[in-house]
Design a protein around this motif. Structure first.
Motif, PDB file in Angstrom:
ATOM      1  N   THR A   1      31.798 -19.363  60.303  1.00 32.24           N
ATOM      2  CA  THR A   1      32.514 -17.850  60.685  1.00 32.24           C
ATOM      3  C   THR A   1      31.973 -16.790  59.430  1.00 32.24           C
ATOM      4  OG1 THR A   1      34.323 -18.693  61.570  1.00 32.24           O
ATOM      5  CG2 THR A   1      34.622 -16.460  60.723  1.00 32.24           C
ATOM      6  N   PRO A   2      32.142 -17.336  58.174  1.00 29.14           N
ATOM      7  CA  PRO A   2      31.482 -16.574  56.979  1.00 29.14           C
ATOM      8  C   PRO A   2      30.044 -16.193  57.067  1.00 29.14           C
ATOM      9  CG  PRO A   2      32.626 -18.397  55.881  1.00 29.14           C
ATOM     10  CD  PRO A   2      33.003 -18.680  57.497  1.00 29.14           C
ATOM     11  N   VAL A   3      29.352 -17.340  57.549  1.00 30.38           N
ATOM     12  CA  VAL A   3      27.900 -17.313  57.474  1.00 30.38           C
ATOM     13  C   VAL A   3      27.390 -16.183  58.478  1.00 30.38           C
ATOM     14  CG1 VAL A   3      25.406 -18.564  58.189  1.00 30.38           C
ATOM     15  CG2 VAL A   3      27.279 -19.465  56.655  1.00 30.38           C
ATOM     16  N   LEU A   4      28.132 -16.277  59.849  1.00 28.71           N
ATOM     17  CA  LEU A   4      27.835 -15.462  60.975  1.00 28.71           C
ATOM     18  C   LEU A   4      28.460 -14.001  60.486  1.00 28.71           C
ATOM     19  CD1 LEU A   4      28.961 -17.253  64.200  1.00 28.71           C
ATOM     20  CD2 LEU A   4      26.497 -16.569  63.161  1.00 28.71           C
ATOM     21  N   GLY A   5      29.292 -13.822  59.812  1.00 27.06           N
ATOM     22  CA  GLY A   5      29.727 -12.507  59.337  1.00 27.06           C
ATOM     23  C   GLY A   5      28.671 -11.869  58.418  1.00 27.06           C
ATOM     24  N   LEU A   6      27.881 -12.852  57.494  1.00 28.31           N
ATOM     25  CA  LEU A   6      26.962 -12.249  56.667  1.00 28.31           C
ATOM     26  C   LEU A   6      25.778 -11.823  57.211  1.00 28.31           C
ATOM     27  CD1 LEU A   6      27.219 -14.865  53.870  1.00 28.31           C
ATOM     28  CD2 LEU A   6      27.804 -12.336  53.770  1.00 28.31           C
ATOM     29  N   ILE A   7      25.429 -12.496  58.488  1.00 22.05           N
ATOM     30  CA  ILE A   7      24.228 -12.278  59.465  1.00 22.05           C
ATOM     31  C   ILE A   7      24.701 -10.897  60.071  1.00 22.05           C
ATOM     32  CG2 ILE A   7      22.813 -12.921  61.238  1.00 22.05           C
ATOM     33  CD1 ILE A   7      23.475 -15.763  60.340  1.00 22.05           C
ATOM     34  N   PHE A   8      25.807 -10.777  60.577  1.00 24.33           N
ATOM     35  CA  PHE A   8      26.135  -9.495  61.312  1.00 24.33           C
ATOM     36  C   PHE A   8      26.156  -8.316  60.386  1.00 24.33           C
ATOM     37  CE2 PHE A   8      29.321  -6.078  61.974  1.00 24.33           C
ATOM     38  CZ  PHE A   8      28.715  -5.689  63.201  1.00 24.33           C
ATOM     39  N   LEU A   9      26.278  -8.627  59.014  1.00 26.32           N
ATOM     40  CA  LEU A   9      26.493  -7.500  58.010  1.00 26.32           C
ATOM     41  C   LEU A   9      24.938  -7.064  57.608  1.00 26.32           C
ATOM     42  CD1 LEU A   9      29.341  -8.406  55.336  1.00 26.32           C
ATOM     43  CD2 LEU A   9      29.324  -6.361  57.145  1.00 26.32           C
ATOM     44  N   LYS A  10      24.019  -8.191  57.553  1.00 29.33           N
ATOM     45  CA  LYS A  10      22.615  -7.862  57.568  1.00 29.33           C
ATOM     46  C   LYS A  10      22.096  -7.070  58.591  1.00 29.33           C
ATOM     47  CE  LYS A  10      18.728  -7.691  55.505  1.00 29.33           C
ATOM     48  NZ  LYS A  10      18.584  -6.542  54.787  1.00 29.33           N
ATOM     49  N   PHE A  11      22.562  -7.490  59.880  1.00 28.78           N
ATOM     50  CA  PHE A  11      21.951  -6.673  61.076  1.00 28.78           C
ATOM     51  C   PHE A  11      22.386  -5.261  60.839  1.00 28.78           C
ATOM     52  CE2 PHE A  11      23.300  -5.454  65.392  1.00 28.78           C
ATOM     53  CZ  PHE A  11      21.969  -5.198  65.948  1.00 28.78           C
ATOM     54  N   ALA A  12      23.657  -5.085  60.813  1.00 28.45           N
ATOM     55  CA  ALA A  12      24.175  -3.860  60.782  1.00 28.45           C
ATOM     56  C   ALA A  12      23.564  -2.961  59.633  1.00 28.45           C
ATOM     57  CB  ALA A  12      25.789  -3.736  60.277  1.00 28.45           C
ATOM     58  N   ASP A  13      23.217  -3.535  58.412  1.00 24.05           N
ATOM     59  CA  ASP A  13      22.643  -2.611  57.512  1.00 24.05           C
ATOM     60  C   ASP A  13      21.076  -2.425  57.823  1.00 24.05           C
ATOM     61  OD1 ASP A  13      22.125  -1.924  54.528  1.00 24.05           O
ATOM     62  OD2 ASP A  13      20.700  -3.574  54.503  1.00 24.05           O
ATOM     63  N   ASN A  14      20.538  -3.420  58.509  1.00 28.41           N
ATOM     64  CA  ASN A  14      19.100  -2.937  59.184  1.00 28.41           C
ATOM     65  C   ASN A  14      19.210  -1.853  59.852  1.00 28.41           C
ATOM     66  OD1 ASN A  14      17.882  -4.986  57.611  1.00 28.41           O
ATOM     67  ND2 ASN A  14      17.782  -6.474  59.334  1.00 28.41           N
ATOM     68  N   LYS A  15      20.273  -1.910  61.055  1.00 32.35           N
ATOM     69  CA  LYS A  15      20.474  -0.619  61.906  1.00 32.35           C
ATOM     70  C   LYS A  15      20.740   0.720  61.285  1.00 32.35           C
ATOM     71  CE  LYS A  15      19.837  -2.528  65.758  1.00 32.35           C
ATOM     72  NZ  LYS A  15      18.632  -1.905  66.805  1.00 32.35           N
ATOM     73  N   TYR A  16      21.397   0.554  60.220  1.00 33.40           N
ATOM     74  CA  TYR A  16      21.973   1.879  59.340  1.00 33.40           C
ATOM     75  C   TYR A  16      20.451   2.263  58.903  1.00 33.40           C
ATOM     76  CZ  TYR A  16      23.923   4.744  55.605  1.00 33.40           C
ATOM     77  OH  TYR A  16      24.242   5.476  54.899  1.00 33.40           O
ATOM     78  N   GLU A  17      19.723   1.496  58.166  1.00 34.26           N
ATOM     79  CA  GLU A  17      18.399   2.021  57.566  1.00 34.26           C
ATOM     80  C   GLU A  17      17.795   2.604  58.618  1.00 34.26           C
ATOM     81  OE1 GLU A  17      17.821   2.202  54.332  1.00 34.26           O
ATOM     82  OE2 GLU A  17      19.675   1.450  53.824  1.00 34.26           O
ATOM     83  N   GLN A  18      17.666   2.220  59.710  1.00 34.82           N
ATOM     84  CA  GLN A  18      16.769   2.675  60.933  1.00 34.82           C
ATOM     85  C   GLN A  18      17.255   4.114  61.097  1.00 34.82           C
ATOM     86  OE1 GLN A  18      16.798  -0.184  64.039  1.00 34.82           O
ATOM     87  NE2 GLN A  18      14.888  -1.485  63.153  1.00 34.82           N
ATOM     88  N   ALA A  19      18.426   4.037  61.264  1.00 31.68           N
ATOM     89  CA  ALA A  19      19.213   5.286  61.761  1.00 31.68           C
ATOM     90  C   ALA A  19      19.207   6.288  60.584  1.00 31.68           C
ATOM     91  CB  ALA A  19      20.825   5.180  61.882  1.00 31.68           C
ATOM     92  N   ILE A  20      19.225   5.958  59.376  1.00 29.28           N
ATOM     93  CA  ILE A  20      18.976   6.931  58.192  1.00 29.28           C
ATOM     94  C   ILE A  20      17.442   7.629  58.441  1.00 29.28           C
ATOM     95  CG2 ILE A  20      18.455   7.155  56.024  1.00 29.28           C
ATOM     96  CD1 ILE A  20      21.542   7.309  56.591  1.00 29.28           C
ATOM     97  N   LYS A  21      16.564   6.726  58.736  1.00 26.91           N
ATOM     98  CA  LYS A  21      14.899   7.235  58.896  1.00 26.91           C
ATOM     99  C   LYS A  21      14.978   8.176  59.809  1.00 26.91           C
ATOM    100  CE  LYS A  21      13.117   3.093  56.690  1.00 26.91           C
ATOM    101  NZ  LYS A  21      12.323   2.008  57.092  1.00 26.91           N
ATOM    102  N   THR A  22      15.549   7.950  61.102  1.00 26.22           N
ATOM    103  CA  THR A  22      15.597   8.869  62.112  1.00 26.22           C
ATOM    104  C   THR A  22      16.246  10.218  61.788  1.00 26.22           C
ATOM    105  OG1 THR A  22      15.500   6.864  63.645  1.00 26.22           O
ATOM    106  CG2 THR A  22      16.034   8.968  64.653  1.00 26.22           C
ATOM    107  N   ILE A  23      17.147  10.116  61.440  1.00 28.80           N
ATOM    108  CA  ILE A  23      18.058  11.288  61.176  1.00 28.80           C
ATOM    109  C   ILE A  23      17.362  12.293  60.225  1.00 28.80           C
ATOM    110  CG2 ILE A  23      20.198  12.111  59.918  1.00 28.80           C
ATOM    111  CD1 ILE A  23      21.685   9.634  61.299  1.00 28.80           C
ATOM    112  N   THR A  24      16.750  11.554  58.879  1.00 27.23           N
ATOM    113  CA  THR A  24      16.008  12.241  57.871  1.00 27.23           C
ATOM    114  C   THR A  24      14.853  12.820  58.842  1.00 27.23           C
ATOM    115  OG1 THR A  24      16.576  10.803  56.391  1.00 27.23           O
ATOM    116  CG2 THR A  24      14.631  12.014  56.070  1.00 27.23           C
ATOM    117  N   GLN A  25      14.130  12.202  59.620  1.00 31.47           N
ATOM    118  CA  GLN A  25      13.018  12.587  60.310  1.00 31.47           C
ATOM    119  C   GLN A  25      13.202  13.911  61.188  1.00 31.47           C
ATOM    120  OE1 GLN A  25      11.304   9.556  62.114  1.00 31.47           O
ATOM    121  NE2 GLN A  25      10.049   8.644  60.223  1.00 31.47           N
TER     122      GLN A  25
END
Length: 64
Positions: free
Chosen positions: A33-57
């Motif tokens: 459970t904690p490991v999967l939670g950390l993997i999810f947080l990393k996934f969400a962080d990656n998606k957030y970074e992609q969204a920030i780039k798109t919004i900035t552009q």
């Protein structure tokens, strides 16, 4: 991801799992459970970074 990055990710995940097993009182069925939670947080962080780039552009395009 290339092969070297995948190997590094695999090594990092195994190392994290070994640390979790050694440094906690969790059973093997409980530390997923904690490991999967950390993997999810990393996934969400990656998606957030992609969204920030798109919004900035898009914002920069609107300014011109």
């Amino acid at each position: 991801m290339n092969a070297d990055q995948l190997k590094q990710l695999e090594d990092d995940l195994w190392s994290a799992a070994d640390n979790l097993r050694a440094n906690s009182d969790l059973k093997s069925s409980e530390y997923a459970t904690p490991v999967l939670g950390l993997i999810f947080l990393k996934f969400a962080d990656n998606k957030y970074e992609q969204a920030i780039k798109t919004i900035t552009q898009e914002h920069a395009a609107l300014l011109w």
